[in-house]
Design an enzyme around this catalytic site. Structure first.
Site, PDB file in Angstrom:
ATOM      1  N   ASP A   1       0.839  -1.198   0.000  1.00  0.00           N
ATOM      2  CA  ASP A   1       0.000   0.000   0.000  1.00  0.00           C
ATOM      3  C   ASP A   1       0.876   1.250   0.000  1.00  0.00           C
ATOM      4  O   ASP A   1       1.685   1.450   0.922  1.00  0.00           O
ATOM      5  CB  ASP A   1      -0.909  -0.018   1.229  1.00  0.00           C
ATOM      6  CG  ASP A   1      -2.089   0.926   1.113  1.00  0.00           C
ATOM      7  OD1 ASP A   1      -2.196   1.636   0.106  1.00  0.00           O
ATOM      8  OD2 ASP A   1      -2.914   0.960   2.049  1.00  0.00           O
ATOM      9  N   ASP A   2       0.713   2.074  -1.015  1.00  0.00           N
ATOM     10  CA  ASP A   2       1.477   3.337  -1.128  1.00  0.00           C
ATOM     11  C   ASP A   2       2.986   3.104  -1.130  1.00  0.00           C
ATOM     12  O   ASP A   2       3.748   3.917  -0.600  1.00  0.00           O
ATOM     13  CB  ASP A   2       1.108   4.306   0.000  1.00  0.00           C
ATOM     14  CG  ASP A   2      -0.250   4.966  -0.212  1.00  0.00           C
ATOM     15  OD1 ASP A   2      -0.972   4.550  -1.130  1.00  0.00           O
ATOM     16  OD2 ASP A   2      -0.587   5.881   0.560  1.00  0.00           O
TER      17      ASP A   2
ATOM     18  N   CYS B   1      -6.015   4.077  -4.235  1.00  0.00           N
ATOM     19  CA  CYS B   1      -6.262   2.724  -3.722  1.00  0.00           C
ATOM     20  C   CYS B   1      -7.410   1.940  -4.355  1.00  0.00           C
ATOM     21  O   CYS B   1      -7.191   0.911  -5.002  1.00  0.00           O
ATOM     22  CB  CYS B   1      -6.511   2.788  -2.218  1.00  0.00           C
ATOM     23  SG  CYS B   1      -5.127   3.436  -1.257  1.00  0.00           S
TER      24      CYS B   1
ATOM     25  N   ARG C   1      -7.257  -1.550  -6.783  1.00  0.00           N
ATOM     26  CA  ARG C   1      -7.610  -2.864  -6.245  1.00  0.00           C
ATOM     27  C   ARG C   1      -8.720  -3.532  -7.067  1.00  0.00           C
ATOM     28  O   ARG C   1      -8.711  -4.749  -7.273  1.00  0.00           O
ATOM     29  CB  ARG C   1      -8.023  -2.724  -4.780  1.00  0.00           C
ATOM     30  CG  ARG C   1      -6.865  -2.352  -3.898  1.00  0.00           C
ATOM     31  CD  ARG C   1      -7.252  -1.696  -2.569  1.00  0.00           C
ATOM     32  NE  ARG C   1      -6.063  -1.060  -2.037  1.00  0.00           N
ATOM     33  CZ  ARG C   1      -5.140  -1.687  -1.299  1.00  0.00           C
ATOM     34  NH1 ARG C   1      -5.318  -2.957  -0.968  1.00  0.00           N
ATOM     35  NH2 ARG C   1      -4.080  -1.043  -0.880  1.00  0.00           N
TER      36      ARG C   1
ATOM     37  N   LYS D   1      -6.162  -5.332   3.842  1.00  0.00           N
ATOM     38  CA  LYS D   1      -6.971  -4.176   3.438  1.00  0.00           C
ATOM     39  C   LYS D   1      -7.837  -4.504   2.220  1.00  0.00           C
ATOM     40  O   LYS D   1      -7.326  -4.836   1.161  1.00  0.00           O
ATOM     41  CB  LYS D   1      -6.038  -3.005   3.122  1.00  0.00           C
ATOM     42  CG  LYS D   1      -6.741  -1.771   2.557  1.00  0.00           C
ATOM     43  CD  LYS D   1      -5.741  -0.672   2.263  1.00  0.00           C
ATOM     44  CE  LYS D   1      -6.404   0.513   1.580  1.00  0.00           C
ATOM     45  NZ  LYS D   1      -5.462   1.613   1.332  1.00  0.00           N
TER      46      LYS D   1
ATOM     47  N   HIS E   1     -10.948  -2.390   0.945  1.00  0.00           N
ATOM     48  CA  HIS E   1     -11.163  -1.077   0.325  1.00  0.00           C
ATOM     49  C   HIS E   1     -11.959  -1.140  -0.979  1.00  0.00           C
ATOM     50  O   HIS E   1     -11.755  -0.349  -1.902  1.00  0.00           O
ATOM     51  CB  HIS E   1      -9.834  -0.339   0.086  1.00  0.00           C
ATOM     52  CG  HIS E   1      -9.979   1.141   0.251  1.00  0.00           C
ATOM     53  ND1 HIS E   1      -8.938   2.033   0.134  1.00  0.00           N
ATOM     54  CD2 HIS E   1     -11.069   1.908   0.518  1.00  0.00           C
ATOM     55  CE1 HIS E   1      -9.354   3.264   0.326  1.00  0.00           C
ATOM     56  NE2 HIS E   1     -10.653   3.213   0.565  1.00  0.00           N
TER      57      HIS E   1
ATOM     58  N   SER F   1      -9.207   1.623   4.226  1.00  0.00           N
ATOM     59  CA  SER F   1      -7.893   2.120   4.618  1.00  0.00           C
ATOM     60  C   SER F   1      -7.843   2.413   6.112  1.00  0.00           C
ATOM     61  O   SER F   1      -8.811   2.921   6.686  1.00  0.00           O
ATOM     62  CB  SER F   1      -7.565   3.392   3.828  1.00  0.00           C
ATOM     63  OG  SER F   1      -6.250   3.816   4.086  1.00  0.00           O
TER      64      SER F   1
ATOM     65  N   HIS G   1       1.177   2.486   4.032  1.00  0.00           N
ATOM     66  CA  HIS G   1       0.275   3.635   4.027  1.00  0.00           C
ATOM     67  C   HIS G   1       0.355   4.377   5.368  1.00  0.00           C
ATOM     68  O   HIS G   1       0.598   3.778   6.411  1.00  0.00           O
ATOM     69  CB  HIS G   1      -1.148   3.129   3.789  1.00  0.00           C
ATOM     70  CG  HIS G   1      -2.149   4.172   3.402  1.00  0.00           C
ATOM     71  ND1 HIS G   1      -2.590   5.158   4.256  1.00  0.00           N
ATOM     72  CD2 HIS G   1      -2.814   4.370   2.242  1.00  0.00           C
ATOM     73  CE1 HIS G   1      -3.486   5.913   3.638  1.00  0.00           C
ATOM     74  NE2 HIS G   1      -3.639   5.455   2.411  1.00  0.00           N
TER      75      HIS G   1
ATOM     76  N   ASP H   1      -0.153  -1.049  -4.885  1.00  0.00           N
ATOM     77  CA  ASP H   1      -1.390  -0.486  -5.443  1.00  0.00           C
ATOM     78  C   ASP H   1      -1.200   0.833  -6.170  1.00  0.00           C
ATOM     79  O   ASP H   1      -1.947   1.160  -7.090  1.00  0.00           O
ATOM     80  CB  ASP H   1      -2.464  -0.342  -4.351  1.00  0.00           C
ATOM     81  CG  ASP H   1      -2.124   0.700  -3.295  1.00  0.00           C
ATOM     82  OD1 ASP H   1      -0.935   1.070  -3.154  1.00  0.00           O
ATOM     83  OD2 ASP H   1      -3.057   1.143  -2.590  1.00  0.00           O
ATOM     84  N   ASN H   2      -0.231   1.637  -5.748  1.00  0.00           N
ATOM     85  CA  ASN H   2       0.026   2.925  -6.403  1.00  0.00           C
ATOM     86  C   ASN H   2       1.298   3.503  -5.817  1.00  0.00           C
ATOM     87  O   ASN H   2       1.905   2.928  -4.909  1.00  0.00           O
ATOM     88  CB  ASN H   2      -1.149   3.902  -6.223  1.00  0.00           C
ATOM     89  CG  ASN H   2      -1.630   4.058  -4.796  1.00  0.00           C
ATOM     90  OD1 ASN H   2      -2.724   3.624  -4.468  1.00  0.00           O
ATOM     91  ND2 ASN H   2      -0.818   4.651  -3.932  1.00  0.00           N
TER      92      ASN H   2
ATOM     93  N   LYS I   1       1.935   9.313  -5.810  1.00  0.00           N
ATOM     94  CA  LYS I   1       0.518   9.014  -5.654  1.00  0.00           C
ATOM     95  C   LYS I   1      -0.353  10.170  -6.148  1.00  0.00           C
ATOM     96  O   LYS I   1      -0.044  11.335  -5.934  1.00  0.00           O
ATOM     97  CB  LYS I   1       0.229   8.723  -4.178  1.00  0.00           C
ATOM     98  CG  LYS I   1      -1.211   8.305  -3.885  1.00  0.00           C
ATOM     99  CD  LYS I   1      -1.382   7.925  -2.426  1.00  0.00           C
ATOM    100  CE  LYS I   1      -2.815   7.504  -2.124  1.00  0.00           C
ATOM    101  NZ  LYS I   1      -3.000   7.063  -0.715  1.00  0.00           N
TER     102      LYS I   1
END
Length: 501
Positions: A30-31, A70, A74, A124, A126, A151, A230, A282-283, A303
């Site tokens: 995540d992130d 996010c 996903r 997660k 989301h 999140s 994240h 994810d990003n 991001k």
């Protein structure tokens, strides 16, 4: 290794699949930025398990997600379809969102369940909660689920402990909503979730799932979308203060530790040689958090943007004996994971418009990709502006650019929130092999044929795109926020409960 030997390994892999369907472990950070891992060049990240995966697996240098935030990323990962088709836009889903990933979308878990796979998700989600848990993972093909359904910053965190012994989380996170719940299946077990113990619970849950599936001799699919790295970062006693990168590094190290536990369980149950492990994120990194927000390496911005730093992610595929160690520059995407897993499992593809292509030629032969293009949607895609950028081969054309709050604080003014949306005619053009940082626009008539070809491909793609109804556009209803004591008052503060897992 020569082409004949790679072809030999490919034949072995196909034969193995026919004899015994492979297991799949899909790990989603995540992130996490392109430059955050040691195996992708960071000098002080401590990620020995991810580094081992990269050293003994196939490292992707040109791997993309479909969105710089996010929820849409996903949705595309799990369905093999751009988020615009499923309606997961604009932005992300919230605790009180009415919408979620539509139940008529087919996820990787549902594809594999059709072939007898046992499925589990830990971490997660989301992709929506909805009324009575309408959109939870247990309604989308996952037999087992432990995690936070959105999140972990989407609830007040200023009074929560993120590091031992009692270091409060950095920042305040979202206010005026319930604290984040930890759910087992469709039942809230803790509210708020205990950040100091949650990662150990995730590791134990994943390991137990693998052991049961192995004992029952059932093929399995484990999806581990981590909360790490994240904001707000957290870590338990085993990892707090142990890294060289402060809170971000501690969180990353804890994430790596859970991956290590999963790998150890695969070895102990003697299924590691029949398991494909795929890792990506994810990003891009949330650069506005400065040293707490990750690093995009040599890529531009992060991001929230359609520059490379927002949507190009580290990725590794690992399958001992079948995927040979190496590096691939083949153009690949999170969209390609569903069709790849389906082919290896011998499962039928969903009868819908897929945007992914299978990657077995890359994985087993280090061969070229079936993917020729990648289309970059902004956080708020629309039919009016549609695709912001297109990659074709080594070239990338920007038709629109803009910065983002998520990528504030960098010296590059193009990343800033105040870099407002700008249309480019002719489009900006970059050679991503010679200039991955997108610094040098290719100008002059010699480049017109490339721009024209990319524009043709863009128009052809847009002609096939049917935007689904926006699930996020359905709005919010505060009564949908998950609460372990639904009849309590006053909300949201009264929604609290705690039990040991």
């Amino acid at each position: 290794m020569g082409s004949k030997m790679r072809a030999f390994f490919a034949l072995i892999a196909v034969a193995c699949v026919r004899a015994s369907p492979p297991n799949f472990v899909l790990i989603f950070a995540d992130d996490l930025g392109y430059g955050d891992l040691g195996c992708f060049g960071h000098p002080s990240s401590l990620t020995p398990n991810l580094d081992r995966l990269a050293a003994n697996g196939l490292r992707f240098t040109d791997f993309y997600v479909t969105s710089p935030v996010c929820s849409p990323s996903r949705a595309a990962l799990l369905t093999g379809r751009y988020q615009t088709r499923s309606g997961i836009y604009p932005g992300v889903l919230y605790p009180s969102s009415r919408g979620g990933l539509p139940l008529n979308e087919t996820t990787i878990a549902e594809v594999l369940k059709s072939k007898g796979y046992s499925t589990a998700m830990v971490g997660k989600w989301h992709l929506g909660v909805g009324a009575n848990g309408t959109y939870l993972p247990t309604r989308q093909g996952f037999d087992n689920y432990l995690g936070i359904p959105y999140s972990h910053d989407q609830g007040p965190c200023q009074n929560l402990t993120c590091f031992p012994p009692d270091v409060k989380c950095f920042g305040r996170c979202d206010q005026g909503v319930v604290t984040v719940p930890l759910m087992l299946g469709e039942t809230i077990k803790q509210q708020p979730a205990d950040f100091l113990k949650i990662e150990k619970a995730y590791g134990d849950f994943a390991s137990q799932f693998i052991r049961v599936a192995a004992q029952n001799e059932r093929p399995f699919f484990l999806y581990y979308p981590s909360h790490h790295t994240h904001y707000p970062q957290y870590a338990g006693e085993e990892y707090a203060g142990k890294s060289l990168r402060g809170p971000f590094g501690d969180a990353l190290m804890e994430f790596d530790g859970t991956i290590g536990k999963i790998l150890q369980t695969l070895m102990e149950t003697d299924v590691i040689n029949n398991t494909l492990v795929f890792f990506t994120g994810d990003n891009g990194p949330e650069l506005m958090r400065r040293s707490r927000g990750g690093n995009s390496g040599l890529l531009k911005c992060g991001k929230g943007t359609t520059y490379e730093g927002g949507m190009r992610e580290p990725a590794v595929a690992y399958w001992p004996g079948f995927i040979q160690p190496g590096v691939t520059h083949a153009l690949s995407s999170s969209l390609d994971i569903l069709p790849t897993f389906a082919k290896l499992a011998g499962a039928s593809l969903p009868e819908v418009q897929l945007d992914g292509v299978e990657m077995t030629n890359i994985l087993f032969n280090l061969g070229p990709s079936k993917r020729e293009t990648m289309f970059y949607y902004p956080t708020n895609p629309s039919e009016e502006y549609s695709v912001f950028a297109v990659r074709w081969g080594k070239y990338k054309a920007h038709y629109y650019t803009r910065g983002a709050t998520h990528s504030e604080t960098t010296p590059d003014q193009d990343c800033s929130l105040f870099a407002f949306q700008k249309y480019h005619d002719p489009p900006l053009l970059f050679d991503l092999e010679a200039d991955p940082s997108e610094n040098y626009n290719l100008t002059g008539p010699d480049w017109d044929p490339v721009r024209m070809q990319i524009t043709v491909l863009k128009e052809q793609f847009e002609a096939t795109m049917v935007f689904g109804e926006s699930e996020i556009g359905k709005g919010e209803d505060p009564t949908l926020q998950p609460c372990c004591t639904p009849d309590c008052s006053p909300k949201p503060d009264c929604c609290r409960c705690k039990s040991e897992l």
